[in-house]
Structures are given as C-alpha cells and as structure tokens.
Design a protein around this motif. Structure first.
Motif, PDB file in Angstrom:
ATOM      1  N   ALA A 136     -27.120  32.027  48.388  1.00  0.00           N
ATOM      2  CA  ALA A 136     -28.424  32.329  48.596  1.00  0.00           C
ATOM      3  C   ALA A 136     -28.934  31.221  49.771  1.00  0.00           C
ATOM      4  O   ALA A 136     -28.459  30.050  49.508  1.00  0.00           O
ATOM      5  N   ALA A 137     -29.990  31.602  50.596  1.00  0.00           N
ATOM      6  CA  ALA A 137     -30.208  30.318  51.546  1.00  0.00           C
ATOM      7  C   ALA A 137     -31.134  29.241  50.664  1.00  0.00           C
ATOM      8  O   ALA A 137     -30.665  28.255  51.306  1.00  0.00           O
ATOM      9  N   ALA A 138     -31.468  29.510  49.291  1.00  0.00           N
ATOM     10  CA  ALA A 138     -31.799  28.288  48.604  1.00  0.00           C
ATOM     11  C   ALA A 138     -30.703  27.186  48.113  1.00  0.00           C
ATOM     12  O   ALA A 138     -30.911  26.016  48.120  1.00  0.00           O
ATOM     13  N   ASP A 139     -29.329  27.668  48.512  1.00  0.00           N
ATOM     14  CA  ASP A 139     -28.442  26.894  47.979  1.00  0.00           C
ATOM     15  C   ASP A 139     -27.644  26.386  49.170  1.00  0.00           C
ATOM     16  O   ASP A 139     -26.428  25.661  49.195  1.00  0.00           O
ATOM     17  N   CYS A 140     -28.136  26.478  50.296  1.00  0.00           N
ATOM     18  CA  CYS A 140     -27.547  26.141  51.640  1.00  0.00           C
ATOM     19  C   CYS A 140     -28.006  24.761  52.016  1.00  0.00           C
ATOM     20  O   CYS A 140     -29.284  24.302  51.682  1.00  0.00           O
ATOM     21  N   LYS A 141     -27.352  24.050  52.775  1.00  0.00           N
ATOM     22  CA  LYS A 141     -27.848  22.732  53.358  1.00  0.00           C
ATOM     23  C   LYS A 141     -28.667  23.033  54.418  1.00  0.00           C
ATOM     24  O   LYS A 141     -28.609  23.684  55.310  1.00  0.00           O
ATOM     25  N   ALA A 142     -29.911  22.426  54.058  1.00  0.00           N
ATOM     26  CA  ALA A 142     -31.278  22.553  54.601  1.00  0.00           C
ATOM     27  C   ALA A 142     -31.294  22.072  56.159  1.00  0.00           C
ATOM     28  O   ALA A 142     -30.858  20.712  56.492  1.00  0.00           O
ATOM     29  N   THR A 143     -31.454  22.704  57.271  1.00  0.00           N
ATOM     30  CA  THR A 143     -31.135  22.047  58.620  1.00  0.00           C
ATOM     31  C   THR A 143     -32.523  22.825  59.491  1.00  0.00           C
ATOM     32  O   THR A 143     -32.727  24.040  59.363  1.00  0.00           O
ATOM     33  N   THR A 144     -33.082  21.941  60.150  1.00  0.00           N
ATOM     34  CA  THR A 144     -34.238  22.419  61.249  1.00  0.00           C
ATOM     35  C   THR A 144     -33.810  22.124  62.190  1.00  0.00           C
ATOM     36  O   THR A 144     -33.232  20.926  62.899  1.00  0.00           O
ATOM     37  N   LEU A 145     -33.999  23.310  63.498  1.00  0.00           N
ATOM     38  CA  LEU A 145     -33.657  23.363  64.781  1.00  0.00           C
ATOM     39  C   LEU A 145     -34.752  23.524  65.630  1.00  0.00           C
ATOM     40  O   LEU A 145     -35.658  24.400  65.330  1.00  0.00           O
ATOM     41  N   ASP A 146     -34.748  22.806  66.688  1.00  0.00           N
ATOM     42  CA  ASP A 146     -35.831  22.860  67.779  1.00  0.00           C
ATOM     43  C   ASP A 146     -35.465  24.025  68.791  1.00  0.00           C
ATOM     44  O   ASP A 146     -34.377  23.792  69.505  1.00  0.00           O
ATOM     45  N   PHE A 147     -36.101  25.148  68.835  1.00  0.00           N
ATOM     46  CA  PHE A 147     -35.428  26.256  69.449  1.00  0.00           C
ATOM     47  C   PHE A 147     -36.431  26.490  70.879  1.00  0.00           C
ATOM     48  O   PHE A 147     -37.576  26.903  70.924  1.00  0.00           O
ATOM     49  N   LEU A 148     -35.750  25.991  72.093  1.00  0.00           N
ATOM     50  CA  LEU A 148     -36.725  26.116  73.146  1.00  0.00           C
ATOM     51  C   LEU A 148     -36.583  27.401  73.821  1.00  0.00           C
ATOM     52  O   LEU A 148     -35.352  27.942  73.966  1.00  0.00           O
ATOM     53  N   VAL A 149     -37.717  27.914  74.204  1.00  0.00           N
ATOM     54  CA  VAL A 149     -37.986  29.369  74.761  1.00  0.00           C
ATOM     55  C   VAL A 149     -38.686  29.348  75.866  1.00  0.00           C
ATOM     56  O   VAL A 149     -39.912  28.671  75.944  1.00  0.00           O
ATOM     57  N   LEU A 150     -38.427  29.790  77.185  1.00  0.00           N
ATOM     58  CA  LEU A 150     -39.142  30.056  78.273  1.00  0.00           C
ATOM     59  C   LEU A 150     -40.134  31.019  78.253  1.00  0.00           C
ATOM     60  O   LEU A 150     -40.117  32.155  77.784  1.00  0.00           O
ATOM     61  N   ASP A 151     -41.535  30.552  78.292  1.00  0.00           N
ATOM     62  CA  ASP A 151     -42.667  31.508  78.013  1.00  0.00           C
ATOM     63  C   ASP A 151     -42.715  32.274  79.279  1.00  0.00           C
ATOM     64  O   ASP A 151     -42.544  31.994  80.343  1.00  0.00           O
ATOM     65  N   GLY A 152     -42.878  33.593  78.620  1.00  0.00           N
ATOM     66  CA  GLY A 152     -43.199  34.604  79.784  1.00  0.00           C
ATOM     67  C   GLY A 152     -41.693  35.543  80.328  1.00  0.00           C
ATOM     68  O   GLY A 152     -41.768  36.729  80.720  1.00  0.00           O
ATOM     69  N   ASP A 153     -40.635  34.937  79.423  1.00  0.00           N
ATOM     70  CA  ASP A 153     -39.312  35.876  79.543  1.00  0.00           C
ATOM     71  C   ASP A 153     -39.220  37.039  78.351  1.00  0.00           C
ATOM     72  O   ASP A 153     -39.173  36.464  77.223  1.00  0.00           O
ATOM     73  N   ALA A 154     -39.798  38.152  78.615  1.00  0.00           N
ATOM     74  CA  ALA A 154     -39.939  39.043  77.671  1.00  0.00           C
ATOM     75  C   ALA A 154     -38.708  39.369  76.849  1.00  0.00           C
ATOM     76  O   ALA A 154     -38.747  39.535  75.513  1.00  0.00           O
ATOM     77  N   THR A 155     -37.500  39.385  77.463  1.00  0.00           N
ATOM     78  CA  THR A 155     -36.403  39.651  76.702  1.00  0.00           C
ATOM     79  C   THR A 155     -35.987  38.826  75.702  1.00  0.00           C
ATOM     80  O   THR A 155     -35.742  38.992  74.501  1.00  0.00           O
ATOM     81  N   PHE A 156     -36.103  37.204  76.141  1.00  0.00           N
ATOM     82  CA  PHE A 156     -35.629  36.518  75.037  1.00  0.00           C
ATOM     83  C   PHE A 156     -36.789  36.387  74.027  1.00  0.00           C
ATOM     84  O   PHE A 156     -36.519  35.739  72.968  1.00  0.00           O
ATOM     85  N   ALA A 157     -38.145  36.511  74.669  1.00  0.00           N
ATOM     86  CA  ALA A 157     -39.197  36.503  73.422  1.00  0.00           C
ATOM     87  C   ALA A 157     -39.094  37.560  72.403  1.00  0.00           C
ATOM     88  O   ALA A 157     -39.252  37.517  71.342  1.00  0.00           O
ATOM     89  N   ALA A 158     -38.220  38.893  72.677  1.00  0.00           N
ATOM     90  CA  ALA A 158     -38.228  39.955  71.968  1.00  0.00           C
ATOM     91  C   ALA A 158     -37.008  39.553  70.827  1.00  0.00           C
ATOM     92  O   ALA A 158     -37.064  40.013  69.871  1.00  0.00           O
ATOM     93  N   ILE A 159     -36.389  38.658  71.040  1.00  0.00           N
ATOM     94  CA  ILE A 159     -35.025  38.466  70.382  1.00  0.00           C
ATOM     95  C   ILE A 159     -34.850  36.839  69.344  1.00  0.00           C
ATOM     96  O   ILE A 159     -34.296  37.125  68.669  1.00  0.00           O
ATOM     97  N   GLU A 160     -35.980  36.128  70.000  1.00  0.00           N
ATOM     98  CA  GLU A 160     -35.674  34.926  69.273  1.00  0.00           C
ATOM     99  C   GLU A 160     -36.146  34.993  68.015  1.00  0.00           C
ATOM    100  O   GLU A 160     -35.356  34.143  66.996  1.00  0.00           O
ATOM    101  N   ASP A 161     -37.081  35.918  67.405  1.00  0.00           N
ATOM    102  CA  ASP A 161     -37.498  36.027  66.044  1.00  0.00           C
ATOM    103  C   ASP A 161     -36.237  36.594  65.344  1.00  0.00           C
ATOM    104  O   ASP A 161     -35.818  36.296  63.906  1.00  0.00           O
ATOM    105  N   ASP A 162     -35.292  37.395  66.160  1.00  0.00           N
ATOM    106  CA  ASP A 162     -34.185  38.119  65.315  1.00  0.00           C
ATOM    107  C   ASP A 162     -33.139  36.995  64.881  1.00  0.00           C
ATOM    108  O   ASP A 162     -32.602  36.921  64.006  1.00  0.00           O
ATOM    109  N   ILE A 163     -33.048  36.129  66.024  1.00  0.00           N
ATOM    110  CA  ILE A 163     -32.203  35.131  65.685  1.00  0.00           C
ATOM    111  C   ILE A 163     -32.483  33.944  64.664  1.00  0.00           C
ATOM    112  O   ILE A 163     -31.576  33.483  63.946  1.00  0.00           O
ATOM    113  N   ARG A 164     -33.658  33.590  64.692  1.00  0.00           N
ATOM    114  CA  ARG A 164     -34.202  32.928  63.748  1.00  0.00           C
ATOM    115  C   ARG A 164     -34.113  33.322  62.252  1.00  0.00           C
ATOM    116  O   ARG A 164     -33.797  32.718  61.253  1.00  0.00           O
ATOM    117  N   ALA A 165     -34.068  34.711  62.154  1.00  0.00           N
ATOM    118  CA  ALA A 165     -34.028  35.518  61.010  1.00  0.00           C
ATOM    119  C   ALA A 165     -32.739  35.115  60.432  1.00  0.00           C
ATOM    120  O   ALA A 165     -32.331  35.168  59.369  1.00  0.00           O
TER     121      ALA A 165
END
Length: 631
Positions: free
Chosen positions: A16-45
C-alpha cells in the motif's frame, strides 16, 4: 469437536502507498498547455500509488523556461522535436543553455558530463560512413537510456479537422507546425478560409514579429507560410527541392565539403523583389554573422558552426564546410532561423552590413565580438516579405500595448505569383479563441473551417468529430514523442517514476485513444533510432513497488468449523446451519480470488486425508467393516 484449518501463504506481498518510501517531487507544467494540463493529474495519481507525491507547479512561458534551463524542477513535461530535428539537433541542444537537459546534466544528477557528451555528439555528426554512424548513435543513445532521465509517454501525431463541405485536399505536413493549407481547394462558398492553428503554447495568440531570422514570439506555422529555404523536408525524410532545384557535394582536399546549389529561376518575393544568388548570400551573411553562430543564439544546431564560407558562382550558391557534417541538408530544411528574406526588407536594402545593421531583432541588442569577428548590432527588419504561398495582410490586435495584447485576427493573402502556383484560397484568417471550448463551438457552428495542430481542441474530441459527416479528421505520421524529463538525484526514484506511469488508460481517457504508448525517447521511424534499448521503459506497477516500497508478508487464514451430529446407521459428520453460512462466505471470497480457492481446497483435502477422513470417502458400511476386520 471443532476442527480448524489455517493456511498461511508466504511469498505473496502487497504494498500500500502507506508502506512506501515517501518522496515529494516538484512537477513543472507550462501554463496554457491544455494537453499537459489534462494529464498531469493522471500522472500524479499514478505516482501516489507508490508513495510519491508530485506537486504540480504551473508557470507562464518565460518563468517556465527560466526554471527549466536552470534545473529548478524534479519532473517536467517535454517533447522531442520530431523530424527533421531528431535525433541530431535535439540531442546536440542538450549542451546549450536553452533546454531542460542542460539543467539536468549541469546539475550533476547523472553521469553525463556536458563537455564529454558534446564531444561525443560532434563525433557522430562528423561521421560520413553510414554504418559507423549507426554504431555511434547506438552507443550514445544507449548511454542516455542507461541514465534513466526520461519517462517516454506516447508518440505524437499532428491532428487536423477540416470542414469537408467547404474544403478538400488537405494533407498533413512532415514536421511539427508544418500546415500546408495552401494545397487545399475551396469546393463551396467564398475563398476566405478561417483557421485555428496549433501554436507553440497550444492555442494561437499572436503571429509574433514574423521575421525569418529569429525565434519566439514568432510562430513556426506563420513563418512557414511566408518564408522558404533552399530545400524542404518531405515524406520519409527525403530532402526536396524548394528555392534550390538541385545540389551536389564533393569532399575537399582539406577534409571538408563543398556544396553547390542550383537556384530556382523566376521567383519573386511578396514585395516584388527578385530572388537570386546575391539574396541567398545576403541572408547567410546576416544569420551566421560573428557571435550569432554561438550557443546563446543560433548555435543550438550544428549548421552555423559547420558552414565556413559561402559565395556565388553565377546563379549557383556555393557552401563550404571545414569538416564533414552529415545533417547539412536536413538542417537547411528547418523553418527557422535560415529562411530567405527579401533584400528590400533589410534596413539598408541589399547593401545592409551584417555587423552594423544585422537583421536580428532590435531586442537582442548588441552581440559581443568574438576572437575573429566584431560585435553584431541588431537593427531588425523593415517588412514581412518572403517567397512563400501566403503573404501577411492586416493584423487586428486586442488589448494593444498592454501585457494582455494578442492578435484577434491575422490575415494572410494569396501570393498570386507563387512559383509553385497560386493557392486556391484567396484569404486565410487566423483567429484567436479564448479556449478549446470556443474553438469546438466555432467548428460546429461552421464559423471556423479548419483546425490544424495539437492543443487546439481537447484531444478526446477527435474521437467524437470523426463520426460527424461534416468533418474530415486526419492525423499525420508519428515522429515526435511526449516525455517526462527527470532531474532527480536518486536513480531508484527515477526508475520508480518510469514504471509507475500507466500510459494506456491516460491515452484512452485524455487523448481519445488516438496515440500509442512508447518505451523509448525517439520514434524508431527516425534515422538511427530503431534500436533495441533495454530495460524497457514501460508500465510495471509491481516493479515500481519493489523499487520504492518494502515487501509486506500477507497471511491468508481460512477456518472451517464442523460439529458432531448423531446419524442413523453410524457416525457421520454433517454441517450445521452455521457451517452453511460459513461455506457461503467462503465461496464468496473464493470467487474474488479464484487461484487462492484452488490452493485452499487442495490443502483442505490433504488435511482431511491425513486425518483419515477423506472428503470423498464412501459412506460407512458396518457389515463390510466387520468383514475387513476378519481378514
């Protein structure tokens, strides 16, 4: 009596995610790019499933580029350049301060040393033997692959939607932002066509300065309609004639090359000036003057450094290199920075000095002198004038002279004297739309005739529009790849990210299912890129969890209870009503894990057998038992 059966299965593990090594990443996204805006939350999930928290940080273009080049990110979206730039120009650009890879290599995240890497790239680019060149590219791309700094996502095909009741004959171009709308024919209505093109930031906002010798805010697609080079990039990577009709190359005694280009006759610029060899030399003089060939300006690609001299032999343009440089023709097909500008558009006409009044934008100021050349003073250009199929007309601006300025409408007019034949379209109107929904609404109410390029409407809409009889939905060949670039010190975290991103569902949900997942940085259709790189960079959640999560032993216990019930004719085990309920509960669990059911059942039978009470034993017969005892 009560009999309990407990079966422990070791070796099975969950994380389970609770048992994993906790890591926080800075995810840089270009504002106004609709395609990347649509998929960044999928990748974060996806990353959250293995204990990685990715925090999206949306920035405007300038701030985005600044942080990207400086390496101020852990993960950033990127896109390979596609044909004709990949792999050579894209890889060569990594060692100049203009791309995310520069920040990654300079920051020490990987074992790729910028100076050594640049030397290796130069060695490949000067290799003229095709087989040896392939070996060198294989070694270089394998080294990059082993560093695990990319998450290949999917291939990119350039989409278009055309109102087929109005237009016919559109075919996709062969490089990004190549929209050959001049090949379309108007079959109904007036010959004024409205288009919403994909721009560098997704939706169109401005055509920019529209000079041929610089970069942003100029838009590739507009420059490509207005200006032409000596050659063009065609299907399957073929170099095709444009302002040059033929060319030859021969090796020089010093180890370099001499190229001779026969120029097209009868070509005129939009302002009426004639095209000839002196104009070609003038454009080369300005683009490659002094320090402009350096890494801060045009040195992101190899041609400025490779070209040593150029001249005219009558109407044949002669280009010399000091060393062999195999991608020379490919790089002459680039949309910028070396397309032909009319001599009348230079500040002092055909006699304009490339050092005191260079065609580079005035905003560039003065380019420092080099050891061999004086400083270059940027004076800009006087007009937008090329030889292409369309010439610039009126541009209507909104919010003029403010930070919110944009081009409400940019008009392009038919170049009636175009050497390739005047386009059937008399006027081309590029229109600003506030968002993708506005573009889609305009398509459907038929106030918009054409959508070309990525990011103009939501990718998922193409799946719907392809079934609408009003439209032709087209996709070009895939040569570019969308990727994530990682600037993460821990290589195991980089590997975890690679295997945690589940590309298939994202493509289905966000891209209309039109693209295909990829496991390599470059499309194998590109030159020298059809390489079997291992390990494969594909989705593998189990591998991602093994990398970032500890194994947790899971014990599965099943208990079956029996009670003694007297029976006629002897002693028999019968299940109570409680046993029935337990059985039904056991069956329900068994259906959820079919494989576990089989294992438990076999184990249960084994226990009963050892206890002398086989599950499938025949009913006891007292007479037969007596006979056996007497034997």
């Amino acid at each position: 009596m009560k009999l309990s059966l407990a079966l422990a299965l070791s070796g099975a593990s969950t994380a389970a995610a609770a048992d994993c090594k906790a890591t926080t990443l800075d995810f840089l996204v270009l504002d106004g790019d609709a395609t990347f805006a649509a998929i960044e939350d999928d990748i974060r999930a996806n990353l959250a499933e293995v204990g990685i928290t990715a925090t999206a940080r949306f920035l405007d273009r300038d701030a985005y580029n600044t942080d990207m080049v400086a390496g101020n990110f852990d993960v950033v979206f990127s896109q390979t350049w596609g044909a004709p730039y990949d792999p050579h120009s894209y890889v060569a650009s990594w060692t100049t301060p203009d791309e995310a890879h520069y920040g990654v290599m300079s920051g020490g995240t990987t074992n790729l040393d910028p100076e050594t890497f640049a030397a290796d790239v130069d060695d490949v680019l000067s290799e003229m033997d095709a087989a040896t060149r392939q070996d060198k590219w294989t070694a270089l791309l394998s080294e990059v692959h082993d560093e695990v700094i990319h998450v290949p996502l999917w291939g990119v095909r350039i989409p278009s939607v055309v109102n087929k009741q109005r237009l016919m004959g559109y075919t996709s171009g062969y490089q990004q932002f190549d929209y050959p709308v001049h090949k379309m024919t108007v079959v109904s209505g007036e010959k004024i066509v409205t288009v919403a093109p994909g721009a560098q930031t997704g939706l169109f906002t401005s055509v920019g300065r529209l000079d041929p010798h610089s970069y942003r805010p100029n838009e590739f697609f507009a420059n490509n309609w207005v200006y032409e080079g000596l050659v063009a990039y065609g299907a399957n990577g073929n170099i095709e004639a444009s302002l040059a009709t033929a060319w030859t190359s021969e090796e020089t005694s010093s180890g370099g090359e001499t190229w001779r280009f026969t120029l097209r006759e009868g070509v005129t610029f939009h302002d009426g000036a004639a095209f000839d060899c002196s104009v070609v030399k003038l454009n080369f003089d300005h683009v490659f003057a002094g320090g402009l060939s350096g890494g801060d300006w045009h040195g992101w690609y190899g041609l400025p450094g490779a070209a040593s001299s150029w001249s005219c032999d009558g109407e044949v343009f002669v280009l010399n290199t000091d060393e062999p440089y195999y991608p020379l023709l490919q790089e002459l097909s680039y949309i910028r920075p070396l397309r032909m500008l009319s001599p009348l558009a230079f500040v002092n006409g055909a006699a304009t000095d490339p050092y005191t009044h260079n065609s580079c934008p005035t905003g560039w100021g003065t380019v420092d002198a080099t050891d061999t050349d004086p400083a270059v003073v940027c004076a800009g250009t006087l007009a937008v004038s090329g030889t292409g199929p369309f010439k610039l007309g009126a541009v209507t601006k909104a919010n003029a002279d403010t930070d919110e300025e944009y081009d409400e409408r940019a008009q392009f007019l038919q170049h009636a004297d175009y050497w390739g034949g005047a386009p059937d379209i008399e006027e081309l109107h590029v229109v600003y739309y506030a968002d993708q929904d506005a573009v889609l609404a305009a398509l459907q109410d038929e106030s918009l005739d054409v959508v070309v390029g990525a990011g103009v409407i939501a990718a998922s809409e193409y799946a719907t529009l392809q079934y609408d009889d009003k439209f032709d939905v087209l996709h070009g060949i895939s040569t570019q790849n969308n990727v994530l670039i990682m600037n993460i010190a821990d290589v195991d975290v980089r590997k975890t990210v690679v295997h945690a991103v589940n590309k298939g569902p994202i493509i289905e949900a966000e891209l209309g299912g039109f693209e295909s997942p990829t496991d390599s940085l470059f499309n194998p259709l590109l030159p020298y890129c059809d390489i079997d790189l291992t390990p494969k960079f594909d989705y593998d959640l189990e591998k991602a969890r093994l990398l970032n999560c500890p194994e947790v032993e899971t014990v599965v216990e099943t208990v079956t209870e029996y009670v003694d019930v007297p029976a006629e004719g002897g002693s028999s085990k019968k299940k109570s009503s409680d046993d029935d309920e337990a059985l039904y509960g056991g069956l329900a669990a068994a259906f959820a894990v079919a494989l576990l059911l089989a294992v438990l059942f076999v184990a249960y039978m084994g226990c009963k057998e050892r206890a002398g009470e086989p599950v499938f034993a025949p009913l006891k017969n007292p007479i037969r038992e007596k006979e056996i005892e007497q034997l």
